[in-house]
Design a protein around this motif. Structure first.
Motif, PDB file in Angstrom:
ATOM      1  N   TYR A  98      57.470-103.388  61.545  1.00 22.06           N
ATOM      2  CA  TYR A  98      56.092-102.900  61.457  1.00 22.06           C
ATOM      3  C   TYR A  98      55.261-103.350  62.669  1.00 22.06           C
ATOM      4  N   CYS A 104      48.096 -95.428  53.034  1.00 20.64           N
ATOM      5  CA  CYS A 104      49.199 -95.008  53.903  1.00 20.64           C
ATOM      6  C   CYS A 104      49.872 -96.202  54.575  1.00 20.64           C
ATOM      7  N   THR A 105      49.080 -97.194  54.965  1.00 26.38           N
ATOM      8  CA  THR A 105      49.651 -98.393  55.580  1.00 26.38           C
ATOM      9  C   THR A 105      50.582 -99.110  54.612  1.00 26.38           C
ATOM     10  N   ILE A 125      54.758 -99.512  54.846  1.00 25.10           N
ATOM     11  CA  ILE A 125      55.419-100.820  54.768  1.00 25.10           C
ATOM     12  C   ILE A 125      56.423-100.835  53.618  1.00 25.10           C
ATOM     13  N   THR A 178      43.590 -94.728  54.590  1.00 23.57           N
ATOM     14  CA  THR A 178      44.157 -95.565  55.650  1.00 23.57           C
ATOM     15  C   THR A 178      44.945 -96.731  55.066  1.00 23.57           C
ATOM     16  N   THR A 179      44.336 -97.448  54.133  1.00 21.23           N
ATOM     17  CA  THR A 179      45.009 -98.597  53.532  1.00 21.23           C
ATOM     18  C   THR A 179      46.202 -98.152  52.685  1.00 21.23           C
TER      19      THR A 179
END
Length: 195
Positions: free
Chosen positions: A154, A115-116, A120, A112-113
């Motif tokens: 974003y 991919c985030t 960005i 999750t982190t």
């Protein structure tokens, strides 16, 4: 060249020519690199062309995205490990069940982190490339414009207030990045004046 040239050299000049020719041979490829023509120019774009600045930006885009994803995965994995240890301890889990839960926490939080941060970085790299192409200049203003636009993009689904906070966060991170990496900033000038 004679039949017995290894034993009785006939000509000293011939020896020098053979020594020079063997010096140019590549020991790994067993051929003379002088046979390969030297092509000009040896760069993709001239230094002052419009494409040179966008080429520099595009060459660093993929490493930025990859490093952001890997950094996010590592930080997310450590956060997931901490959360998993805390949750499994509170739940009183042991053995294989605890190990499986820890792996789940690490993998879920890491991806999750990662991919985030990767998304960005993709936004930033694309916007920075576009700004550089439109402005036809390579300077720190491109970094600030792209960072603010990345924050706005974003957070665009969260409302105007969140978009403003995203732009402020992007500008702050761009300012810190510029202070650390730019050689023409205030801190480096002050350091040279003191010396």
């Amino acid at each position: 060249m004679s039949l017995f040239s290894d034993i009785l050299p006939l000509n000293k000049n011939e020896e020098k020519k053979q020594a020079q020719a063997s010096a140019n041979l590549s020991p790994y490829l067993n051929f003379d690199p002088n046979y390969i023509p030297k092509m000009q120019p040896e760069f993709l774009y001239p230094d002052e062309s419009h494409m040179s600045s966008t080429a520099r930006r595009s060459n660093v885009a993929l490493p930025i995205i990859g490093m952001s994803f890997m950094t996010g995965s590592g930080l997310g994995g450590m956060t997931g490990l901490y959360k998993g240890l805390r949750a499994t301890t509170l739940a009183g889990q042991t053995g294989k069940v605890r190990r499986t839960q820890l792996i789940n926490y690490v993998m879920k939080q890491g991806t999750t982190t990662g991919c985030t941060l990767g998304i960005i970085a993709s936004f930033y790299s694309t916007l920075a490339l576009g700004v550089t192409w439109i402005r036809d200049k390579e300077d720190t203003a491109n970094t600030f414009i792209a960072a603010a636009a990345t924050g706005v993009l974003y957070k665009s689904t969260s409302g105007l207030r969140s978009m403003g906070l995203g732009a402020a966060a992007g500008l702050t991170l761009a300012g810190i990045y510029t202070l650390v990496t730019d050689n023409d900033n205030i801190w480096s000038k002050a350091r040279y004046i003191r010396m």
